[in-house]
Write a protein that holds these residues in place. Sequence first.
Motif, PDB file in Angstrom:
ATOM      1  N   TYR A  98     -22.259 -21.678  43.513  1.00 12.61           N
ATOM      2  CA  TYR A  98     -22.248 -22.974  42.824  1.00 12.61           C
ATOM      3  C   TYR A  98     -21.183 -23.014  41.746  1.00 12.61           C
ATOM      4  CZ  TYR A  98     -26.493 -24.890  44.825  1.00 12.61           C
ATOM      5  OH  TYR A  98     -27.405 -25.427  45.671  1.00 12.61           O
ATOM      6  N   ALA A  99     -20.549 -24.156  41.585  1.00 12.44           N
ATOM      7  CA  ALA A  99     -19.636 -24.369  40.466  1.00 12.44           C
ATOM      8  C   ALA A  99     -19.780 -25.828  40.062  1.00 12.44           C
ATOM      9  CB  ALA A  99     -18.201 -24.071  40.887  1.00 12.44           C
ATOM     10  N   GLU A 100     -19.310 -26.122  38.869  1.00 12.70           N
ATOM     11  CA  GLU A 100     -19.355 -27.514  38.439  1.00 12.70           C
ATOM     12  C   GLU A 100     -17.931 -28.031  38.379  1.00 12.70           C
ATOM     13  OE1 GLU A 100     -21.555 -27.889  34.812  1.00 12.70           O
ATOM     14  OE2 GLU A 100     -23.424 -27.991  35.986  1.00 12.70           O
ATOM     15  N   VAL A 101     -17.695 -29.201  38.965  1.00  9.92           N
ATOM     16  CA  VAL A 101     -16.359 -29.781  38.837  1.00  9.92           C
ATOM     17  C   VAL A 101     -16.456 -31.121  38.132  1.00  9.92           C
ATOM     18  CG1 VAL A 101     -15.415 -28.669  40.913  1.00  9.92           C
ATOM     19  CG2 VAL A 101     -16.357 -30.953  41.095  1.00  9.92           C
ATOM     20  N   THR A 104     -23.341 -28.796  48.227  1.00  4.48           N
ATOM     21  CA  THR A 104     -22.460 -29.658  47.431  1.00  4.48           C
ATOM     22  C   THR A 104     -23.089 -31.031  47.262  1.00  4.48           C
ATOM     23  OG1 THR A 104     -20.420 -28.506  48.017  1.00  4.48           O
ATOM     24  CG2 THR A 104     -20.201 -30.828  47.420  1.00  4.48           C
ATOM     25  N   GLN A 105     -23.260 -31.400  46.010  1.00  8.89           N
ATOM     26  CA  GLN A 105     -23.864 -32.691  45.694  1.00  8.89           C
ATOM     27  C   GLN A 105     -22.972 -33.811  46.235  1.00  8.89           C
ATOM     28  OE1 GLN A 105     -24.010 -32.987  41.450  1.00  8.89           O
ATOM     29  NE2 GLN A 105     -24.782 -35.087  41.482  1.00  8.89           N
ATOM     30  N   SER A 106     -23.565 -34.768  46.908  1.00 10.97           N
ATOM     31  CA  SER A 106     -22.842 -35.919  47.471  1.00 10.97           C
ATOM     32  C   SER A 106     -21.760 -35.524  48.476  1.00 10.97           C
ATOM     33  CB  SER A 106     -22.198 -36.770  46.363  1.00 10.97           C
ATOM     34  OG  SER A 106     -23.142 -37.137  45.404  1.00 10.97           O
ATOM     35  N   GLY A 107     -21.876 -34.343  49.069  1.00 13.33           N
ATOM     36  CA  GLY A 107     -20.863 -33.878  50.017  1.00 13.33           C
ATOM     37  C   GLY A 107     -20.697 -34.833  51.198  1.00 13.33           C
ATOM     38  N   GLN A 108     -21.825 -35.304  51.732  1.00  8.49           N
ATOM     39  CA  GLN A 108     -21.756 -36.200  52.888  1.00  8.49           C
ATOM     40  C   GLN A 108     -21.048 -37.505  52.512  1.00  8.49           C
ATOM     41  OE1 GLN A 108     -22.285 -35.512  55.947  1.00  8.49           O
ATOM     42  NE2 GLN A 108     -22.182 -37.530  56.883  1.00  8.49           N
ATOM     43  N   GLN A 109     -21.299 -37.956  51.276  1.00  3.39           N
ATOM     44  CA  GLN A 109     -20.645 -39.200  50.826  1.00  3.39           C
ATOM     45  C   GLN A 109     -19.119 -39.014  50.779  1.00  3.39           C
ATOM     46  OE1 GLN A 109     -21.958 -40.562  46.948  1.00  3.39           O
ATOM     47  NE2 GLN A 109     -20.408 -42.186  46.892  1.00  3.39           N
ATOM     48  N   GLY A 153     -21.328 -38.906  42.687  1.00  2.00           N
ATOM     49  CA  GLY A 153     -22.050 -38.295  41.562  1.00  2.00           C
ATOM     50  C   GLY A 153     -22.367 -39.323  40.488  1.00  2.00           C
ATOM     51  N   THR A 154     -22.925 -38.833  39.364  1.00  2.43           N
ATOM     52  CA  THR A 154     -23.241 -39.736  38.263  1.00  2.43           C
ATOM     53  C   THR A 154     -22.030 -39.771  37.361  1.00  2.43           C
ATOM     54  OG1 THR A 154     -25.290 -38.514  38.370  1.00  2.43           O
ATOM     55  CG2 THR A 154     -25.191 -40.276  36.747  1.00  2.43           C
ATOM     56  N   SER A 155     -21.597 -40.960  37.050  1.00  5.75           N
ATOM     57  CA  SER A 155     -20.316 -41.081  36.358  1.00  5.75           C
ATOM     58  C   SER A 155     -20.285 -40.249  35.079  1.00  5.75           C
ATOM     59  CB  SER A 155     -20.050 -42.569  36.121  1.00  5.75           C
ATOM     60  OG  SER A 155     -19.913 -42.842  34.784  1.00  5.75           O
ATOM     61  N   GLY A 156     -19.221 -39.500  34.903  1.00  5.91           N
ATOM     62  CA  GLY A 156     -19.044 -38.683  33.708  1.00  5.91           C
ATOM     63  C   GLY A 156     -19.646 -37.293  33.821  1.00  5.91           C
ATOM     64  N   ASP A 157     -20.749 -37.131  34.571  1.00 11.57           N
ATOM     65  CA  ASP A 157     -21.374 -35.800  34.683  1.00 11.57           C
ATOM     66  C   ASP A 157     -20.603 -34.946  35.681  1.00 11.57           C
ATOM     67  OD1 ASP A 157     -23.285 -36.530  32.968  1.00 11.57           O
ATOM     68  OD2 ASP A 157     -24.849 -36.892  34.472  1.00 11.57           O
ATOM     69  N   PRO A 158     -20.583 -33.630  35.428  1.00 12.46           N
ATOM     70  CA  PRO A 158     -19.927 -32.772  36.424  1.00 12.46           C
ATOM     71  C   PRO A 158     -20.700 -32.784  37.748  1.00 12.46           C
ATOM     72  CG  PRO A 158     -20.635 -31.496  34.499  1.00 12.46           C
ATOM     73  CD  PRO A 158     -21.110 -32.889  34.290  1.00 12.46           C
ATOM     74  N   LEU A 159     -19.982 -32.508  38.820  1.00 12.56           N
ATOM     75  CA  LEU A 159     -20.582 -32.504  40.154  1.00 12.56           C
ATOM     76  C   LEU A 159     -20.886 -31.053  40.513  1.00 12.56           C
ATOM     77  CD1 LEU A 159     -20.857 -34.838  42.312  1.00 12.56           C
ATOM     78  CD2 LEU A 159     -18.762 -33.924  43.324  1.00 12.56           C
ATOM     79  N   LYS A 160     -22.094 -30.810  41.051  1.00 12.15           N
ATOM     80  CA  LYS A 160     -22.431 -29.437  41.488  1.00 12.15           C
ATOM     81  C   LYS A 160     -21.867 -29.235  42.883  1.00 12.15           C
ATOM     82  CE  LYS A 160     -26.045 -26.960  39.806  1.00 12.15           C
ATOM     83  NZ  LYS A 160     -27.349 -26.356  39.930  1.00 12.15           N
ATOM     84  N   VAL A 161     -21.034 -28.241  43.048  1.00 11.84           N
ATOM     85  CA  VAL A 161     -20.381 -28.056  44.349  1.00 11.84           C
ATOM     86  C   VAL A 161     -20.462 -26.599  44.797  1.00 11.84           C
ATOM     87  CG1 VAL A 161     -18.743 -29.911  43.878  1.00 11.84           C
ATOM     88  CG2 VAL A 161     -18.109 -27.537  43.370  1.00 11.84           C
ATOM     89  N   TRP A 162     -20.140 -26.373  46.060  1.00  9.88           N
ATOM     90  CA  TRP A 162     -20.140 -25.019  46.636  1.00  9.88           C
ATOM     91  C   TRP A 162     -18.701 -24.539  46.773  1.00  9.88           C
ATOM     92  CZ3 TRP A 162     -23.982 -21.741  47.054  1.00  9.88           C
ATOM     93  CH2 TRP A 162     -23.839 -20.619  47.870  1.00  9.88           C
ATOM     94  N   MET A 163     -18.419 -23.390  46.155  1.00 11.41           N
ATOM     95  CA  MET A 163     -17.062 -22.829  46.182  1.00 11.41           C
ATOM     96  C   MET A 163     -17.084 -21.483  46.907  1.00 11.41           C
ATOM     97  SD  MET A 163     -14.647 -24.334  44.226  1.00 11.41           S
ATOM     98  CE  MET A 163     -14.448 -25.390  42.779  1.00 11.41           C
TER      99      MET A 163
END
Length: 528
Positions: free
Chosen positions: A118-121, A190-195, A134-144
């Motif tokens: 996990y990482a935050e972008v 990854t959060q919202s990956g499909q989107q 994602g939620t505007s302004g917040d970092p997105l949780k993603v898979w690296m």
Amino acid sequence: MKAALRAEESPAPNRARILILDFGSQYTQLIARRVREAGVYSEVHPHDISAEALKALQAAGIILSGGPESVIGENAPRLSDAVIELGVPLLGICYGMQALAAKLGGRVESADHREFGYAEVTLTEGNRLLGGVGTSGDPLKVWMSHGDRVEQLPAGFQTIAVSANAPLAGMADTERHYYGLQFHPEVTHTQSGQQIIEQFVRGICGCRSDWTAENIIADHIDRVRAKVGSQRVLLGLSGGVDSSVVAALLHEAIGNQLICVFVDNGLLRLHEGDQVMDTFHKHLGVQVVRVNAEEEFLAALEGVADAEEKRKIIGKLFIRIFEREADKLSDVKWLAQGTIYPDVIESAGAATGKAHVIKSHHNVGGLPERMKLKLVEPLRDLFKDEVRKIGSALGLPQDLVGRHPFPGPGLGVRILGVVKKEYADLLRRADDIFIGELRKQGLYDQVSQAFAVFLPVKSVGVMGDERRYDHVIALRAVETVDFMTARWARLPFEFLDRVASRISNEIPGISRVTYDISNKPPATIEWE
Ligand code: XMP
């Protein structure tokens, strides 16, 4: 992975298509599945596909997969000029982003540490790939999962995402529609990956969502009709998901030109033979020849304890019986098989995948050449979840299309040691109690595969005042995505208690029930 589908046999000649160019990532197939989940047809091809083949495919957009190599390595696979010359939108993921950056004059270097997990972008610039994600302004949780990273963008690119270990975690050239992501949108972590995938294939590449079950069926029916004309087709029906869906699809396409042969080898689950005949013959009106070959199989297996030997005997005998039936049908010109897309991709590659080996058992090896049969493989371009979807749309019952995999040699590999009818009967009953309870408690779909195993040891039990030595049943249930690794399923104790009591109370001859808590690796799923 080498050439997957050839352009001329594409199942969707008139539909927009996204190509996934494979640089060797473990997630390549997953990218293709995600694109299809967005309703857009996708195909996997090797990264070094020829310029002509690439052009002929007329892709609406291309996704460059990740990969295990380092872009700065001498023999690293590179992005070809042909891809850039197509002028279609590109999305590079991980290695794909680095290869794109390197190709267009950016700089890639190895990072101080590998970033894995996990990482935050933070999303930095408004753009069509990540806009509204994602939620505007917040970092997105993603898979690296990378060692190298892009250090300097090529001309024309802007940064669209940053992470702690990758200042350039996303890049975009919105003029040329080139995008790169250091993280993996195809992975569910990854959060919202499909989107993100949808925004690429629909928003940026402009594809419509028309890869639906109904359209897939319509396309495939047209193709089968065009291919076989008025000739007859033979299919070995096993009762498993793939051959069942082939039967339903071909029946829809060519009706009575389809003839199925179903071999009951005596190593099937309880009532399975009757269920297959009920579903296909009675309800769907498919022509099915049932061959009751239990005695032949049991005789051939007599005294054989070794699993590999049992496999070979069962496989060979199956082919012999199938041939015998096929010989009676002199006007058949085609043999249908339930090959699916992962088999095609895997066998086109290093062929190390177990799926390839597994399929070779089902496939009636040697028969097509000997009988001069041509092959028709209508599921060759479909993933398992698509096969299930079209199976449902074709009217197959839900408990059939959602069925766990069942090995070709059947109970032959689930009875340890020598196979006897008495053992198969005990095992069938135990398995039926286990599976029936899983279904009743709504747990069946939560596990990937569940079954009972017959152990040829005798263990002591008490019945009233009497000590008895009877057989042991092991229960196995696993959760897995790809069957290459698996975790034992944490079924509730009360549930296991109920299954175990029912098995030992209802089946004379079983004194003890155990639950297998081994993961794969080191154990395998089957006991053999
Ligand atoms: P293992 O036991 O290798 O199983 O962890 C992985 C998957 O493969 C299935 N399997 C087979 N399927 N013929 C088949 O058609 C076979 O001989 C065979 N052996 C294992 C197993 O059920 C699991 O889904």
